[in-house]
Design a protein around this motif. Structure first.
Motif, short mmCIF file in Angstrom:
data_model
loop_
_atom_site.label_atom_id
_atom_site.label_comp_id
_atom_site.label_asym_id
_atom_site.label_seq_id
_atom_site.Cartn_x
_atom_site.Cartn_y
_atom_site.Cartn_z
N ALA A 20 11.98 -106.55 32.22
CA ALA A 20 10.49 -106.83 32.65
C ALA A 20 10.32 -106.05 34.13
O ALA A 20 9.58 -105.52 34.60
N GLY A 21 11.58 -106.49 35.04
CA GLY A 21 11.56 -105.85 36.35
C GLY A 21 11.57 -104.48 36.34
O GLY A 21 10.63 -103.82 37.06
N LEU A 22 12.29 -103.75 35.67
CA LEU A 22 12.23 -102.31 35.60
C LEU A 22 11.20 -101.86 35.27
O LEU A 22 10.21 -100.93 35.77
N GLY A 39 8.07 -103.25 35.56
CA GLY A 39 7.26 -103.41 36.62
C GLY A 39 7.41 -102.52 37.84
O GLY A 39 6.29 -101.84 38.39
N ALA A 40 8.57 -102.16 38.12
CA ALA A 40 9.06 -101.02 38.95
C ALA A 40 8.30 -99.59 38.75
O ALA A 40 7.97 -98.94 39.34
N VAL A 41 8.61 -99.24 37.37
CA VAL A 41 7.84 -97.93 36.74
C VAL A 41 6.38 -98.11 37.08
O VAL A 41 5.98 -96.92 37.67
N TYR A 42 5.70 -99.01 36.70
CA TYR A 42 4.22 -99.01 36.75
C TYR A 42 3.78 -99.38 38.22
O TYR A 42 2.97 -98.56 38.68
N GLY A 43 4.76 -100.28 39.02
CA GLY A 43 4.09 -100.42 40.48
C GLY A 43 4.29 -99.25 41.31
O GLY A 43 3.45 -98.68 41.71
N ALA A 44 5.37 -98.60 41.17
CA ALA A 44 5.69 -97.15 41.70
C ALA A 44 4.52 -96.22 41.48
O ALA A 44 4.24 -95.40 42.38
N SER A 45 4.64 -95.96 40.22
CA SER A 45 3.71 -94.81 39.74
C SER A 45 2.34 -95.04 40.06
O SER A 45 1.36 -94.15 40.04
N GLU A 46 1.56 -96.20 40.41
CA GLU A 46 0.42 -96.51 40.63
C GLU A 46 0.42 -96.77 41.97
O GLU A 46 -0.64 -97.52 42.81
N GLY A 47 1.39 -96.23 42.88
CA GLY A 47 0.95 -96.29 44.42
C GLY A 47 1.51 -97.29 45.33
O GLY A 47 1.28 -97.66 46.54
N LEU A 48 2.20 -98.39 44.56
CA LEU A 48 2.53 -99.69 45.49
C LEU A 48 3.91 -99.39 45.72
O LEU A 48 4.84 -98.84 45.15
N ARG A 49 3.94 -99.77 47.11
CA ARG A 49 5.44 -99.66 47.70
C ARG A 49 6.21 -100.77 47.21
O ARG A 49 5.96 -101.60 47.44
N THR A 50 7.37 -100.36 46.27
CA THR A 50 7.82 -101.37 45.22
C THR A 50 9.25 -101.25 45.49
O THR A 50 9.99 -100.43 45.46
N ILE A 51 9.95 -102.50 45.47
CA ILE A 51 11.43 -102.61 45.52
C ILE A 51 11.66 -103.57 44.40
O ILE A 51 11.04 -104.77 44.19
N VAL A 52 13.08 -103.30 44.02
CA VAL A 52 13.46 -104.37 43.01
C VAL A 52 15.01 -104.81 43.60
O VAL A 52 15.61 -104.10 43.80
N ILE A 97 15.89 -99.53 44.22
CA ILE A 97 16.37 -100.42 43.26
C ILE A 97 17.64 -100.97 44.18
O ILE A 97 18.40 -100.05 44.35
N VAL A 98 17.64 -102.13 44.48
CA VAL A 98 18.72 -102.61 45.22
C VAL A 98 19.57 -103.51 44.34
O VAL A 98 19.19 -104.35 43.83
N THR A 99 20.87 -103.32 44.16
CA THR A 99 21.92 -103.94 43.50
C THR A 99 22.95 -104.77 44.13
O THR A 99 22.95 -104.45 45.11
N ALA A 100 23.47 -105.71 43.48
CA ALA A 100 24.54 -106.66 43.93
C ALA A 100 24.07 -107.30 45.29
O ALA A 100 24.69 -107.70 46.07
N GLN A 101 22.96 -107.78 45.22
CA GLN A 101 22.23 -108.58 46.08
C GLN A 101 21.22 -109.69 45.83
O GLN A 101 20.24 -109.14 45.05
N ALA A 102 21.59 -110.75 45.61
CA ALA A 102 20.81 -111.73 44.79
C ALA A 102 19.69 -112.26 46.14
O ALA A 102 19.65 -112.30 47.33
N THR A 130 16.18 -97.10 34.98
CA THR A 130 16.37 -96.90 36.38
C THR A 130 16.02 -95.51 36.97
O THR A 130 15.44 -95.41 38.05
N THR A 131 16.28 -94.46 36.15
CA THR A 131 16.12 -93.13 36.65
C THR A 131 14.67 -92.79 36.67
O THR A 131 14.27 -92.41 37.70
N GLN A 132 13.99 -93.53 35.90
CA GLN A 132 12.43 -93.27 35.63
C GLN A 132 11.91 -94.07 36.95
O GLN A 132 11.03 -93.43 37.80
N ALA A 133 12.22 -95.10 37.21
CA ALA A 133 11.61 -96.05 38.32
C ALA A 133 11.87 -95.22 39.72
O ALA A 133 10.98 -95.32 40.39
N GLN A 134 13.15 -94.71 39.91
CA GLN A 134 13.59 -94.23 40.94
C GLN A 134 13.00 -93.06 41.33
O GLN A 134 12.41 -92.67 42.34
N ARG A 135 12.69 -92.10 40.09
CA ARG A 135 11.90 -90.91 40.31
C ARG A 135 10.55 -90.95 40.67
O ARG A 135 9.87 -90.34 41.55
#
Ligand SMILES: Cc1cc2nc3c(=O)[nH]c(=O)nc-3n(C[C@H](O)[C@H](O)[C@H](O)COP(=O)(O)OP(=O)(O)OC[C@H]3O[C@@H](n4cnc5c(N)ncnc54)[C@H](O)[C@@H]3O)c2cc1C
Length: 553
Positions: A238-240, A242-255, A301-306, A291-296
């Motif tokens: 779900a989060g990934l 959201g990241a793909v659609y958010g970023a591709s639609e111009g929102l500054r997005t972080i997961v 995407i920040v990991t190991a951080q709750a 993850t590759t798609q979302a980052q491209r």
């Protein structure tokens, strides 16, 4: 393979220079020539080389050195490099010691000083030894090596994290591999904390937390900026999405993801029902693609951080992270999914991560080659886990409380299980006890119908018994059902009334929570179908609803 090393050790500078010069002249093209002025200096260098896993082809060491003799050096160095060829440089008076060491340390050759001319007295001998070494030496692994014990929970968590980030590593079991044990002791003392990780640059990490490990292997663990249009909590499907659609639609997005990206789906050995993958797709593969798609497309995407807490200060929403930093945003998407329900059997805690696992079949199965393992659960995740384990274990026993899998597991999985010779299903059963010294050795199984119990040998248990929502971070901020799942959209309208403190003059949007601008998607929602496709769909839809919300801010 990196150029192998020839190391020469002598305390007399003029001898050291002379031998190094002759070695350079003949071997420089194919070997790195390293020199040391004493046994101790050489041993330090050897330990460093081993941490990097650099290949050492030959030690050429003077026998007569004041603080450590050549033989003493070789005895120590061979603990880390048993395959390396050993040549002792001796004076005539030392030949007795040299001959004795042929047996004591399996010396390959002793060379009398002086060795002139080298074409006759040095190179032929070394050429012969080096070609023998080259023919027999295994090619050293030049990636990350993780040394620990199979039963160590922290070793398991490290391996699991690396596997889920799809970072290749070599596992060194220090209980079975003497050389690995020496390596660990050289890096962190005789009673080392485990695991010890060795990196190709020669650095080590001892029993690292996920943040330190993630940073070391090059994952992003910090946000690049303090403010975003959209912050997404949780990098499952779900989060990934959201990241793909958010970023591709111009929102500054972080997961923000507390472990490795992928969520529950990332732990699945094979997802067979996700649209567009007729042969199925592993959770790891799906995660890598997403993850590759979302980052491209521009998402961070920040990991190991709750995320440890949320707060609202209109018009902004804030998240607090494990490291104490706070990020703010216009809109927040909670996609924290669910986490596994714990097995309520007395005495299991010491074994968790060592021989009792929640999920984790994908990363641990290989270590149970030829062994007997148990799977607890009767839903699809248990079926998938059992199928995967059956490739390695000699016997997989599924323990299920119910009397049939028909209602809880997909038909295709039941068919696969029935067609797999080394899987059996025990119905109406549950585990009531576990036993073992250091690692699991036996379990007690109770038949719920007859009340009978039996204790049987067991090497591992893989638990898949459902899930509880990961919603502790929302506290009282957003409305949840009794089990903790988050209410969204029309579920928040009771007797025609909007949620308490709701200010906008509209109903909550489809995936909006009881706080405007905070959305939820995926398994974390109340009353949702828990599937990869469903989570992905919700992540995508949430972004279009967030656009609607942003028009009003
Ligand atoms: C073993 C297994 C096999 C499965 N097989 C299938 C299948 O074949 N087909 C199918 O359709 N479905 C399958 N499912 C179900 C499917 O994986 C889930 O429905 C789906 O992953 C839900 O996605 P999600 O994004 O909502 O949540 P999750 O996948 O649960 O992801 C949530 C993420 O949020 C992170 N998180 C939680 N709290 C925090 C926090 N405070 N801060 C930061 N991050 C946080 C978690 O670490 C996790 O990565 C399977 C599930 C399992 C466990």
């Amino acid at each position: 393979m990196a150029r192998p090393i020839i190391m020469t050790i002598d305390d007399e500078p003029h001898v050291l220079n002379a031998i190094a010069r002759d070695l350079q002249a003949h071997y420089q093209k194919d070997y790195r020539i390293l020199r040391a002025g004493s046994g101790n200096e050489a041993l330090e260098a050897v330990q460093e080389l081993k941490r990097r896993n650099d290949p050492v082809a030959l030690f050429l060491v003077d026998q007569r050195m004041p603080s450590m003799s050549g033989v003493e050096f070789l005895r120590e160095a061979l603990k880390l490099y048993p395959e390396t060829k050993k040549v002792l440089l001796t004076a005539y008076a030392d030949t007795d010691a040299a001959i004795a060491s042929i047996n004591a340390i399996d010396l390959d050759y002793y060379l009398m000083k002086p060795w002139d001319p080298p074409e006759e007295r040095l190179y032929p001998v070394l050429d012969d030894l080096l070609s023998d070494w080259l023919a027999n030496v295994p090619v050293p692994y030049d990636g990350i090596r993780v040394a620990g014990t199979r039963w160590s929970p922290s070793s398991h968590y490290v391996k699991e994290f690396l596997a889920r980030c799809q970072i290749p590593y070599q596992w060194l079991d220090i209980e079975r591999d003497k050389e690995a044990r020496e390596l660990v002791e050289s890096a962190s003392g005789e009673r080392p904390r485990l695991p010890v990780l060795f990196f190709p640059d020669g650095s080590t990490l001892v029993d690292p937390d996920l943040g330190a490990l993630a940073a070391k292997v090059g994952m992003t663990t910090q946000a690049r900026q303090p403010f975003y249009d959209l912050i997404i909590i949780g990098a499952g499907p779900a989060g990934l999405a959201g990241a793909v659609y958010g970023a591709s639609e111009g929102l500054r997005t972080i997961v923000i993801e507390r472990e490795a990206a992928g969520g529950q789906a990332g732990t699945s050995a094979r997802i067979e029902n996700y649209l567009g993958f007729p042969q199925g797709i592993s959770g790891a593969d799906l995660t890598r693609r997403a993850t590759t798609q979302a980052q491209r497309l521009g998402a961070e995407i920040v990991t190991a951080q709750a995320v440890t807490g949320l707060r609202v200060e209109d018009p902004y929403r804030y998240v607090r992270l494990t490291d104490g930093t706070e990020l703010s945003c216009h809109a927040l998407l909670i996609s924290t999914g669910v986490e596994v329900r714990r097995l309520g059997v007395p005495g299991i805690e010491p074994f968790v991560g060592g021989s009792i696992y929640y999920g984790a079949a994908a990363s641990e199965a290989v270590y149970y080659e030829g062994r007997k393992v148990f799977v607890v659960g009767g839903a699809n995740s248990a079926g998938q886990g059992a199928m995967f384990l059956s490739r390695y274990a000699s016997k997989v026993v599924i323990l299920f409380r119910g009397d049939s899998l028909d209602r809880s597991m997909s038909k295709y999985l039941i068919d696969q299980i029935e067609g797999t010779g080394n899987i059996t299903v025990m119905f109406n059963t549950e585990i009531t006890g576990v036993d073992g010294a250091g690692h699991l050795e036996a379990i007690t199984i109770k038949n719920n119908k007859s009340g009978e119990t039996e204790t049987v040998p067991a090497d591992a248990i893989f638990v898949y018994i459902g899930a509880v929502p990961s919603t502790g971070i929302v506290g009282e901020l957003v409305e949840r059902d009794e089990a903790g799942f988050i209410y969204t959209g029309q579920d928040l309208i009771r007797n025609g009334r909007r949620p308490k403190n709701w200010k906008p003059r509209r109903d909550p949007l489809l995936l909006e929570t009881s706080v405007p601008g905070i959305f939820a998607a995926g398994d974390v929602r109340h009353g949702v179908i828990r599937r990869v496709a469903s989570a992905v769909g919700q992540g995508a839809v949430a972004v279009s609803l967030i656009h609607k919300y942003l028009e009003t801010v």
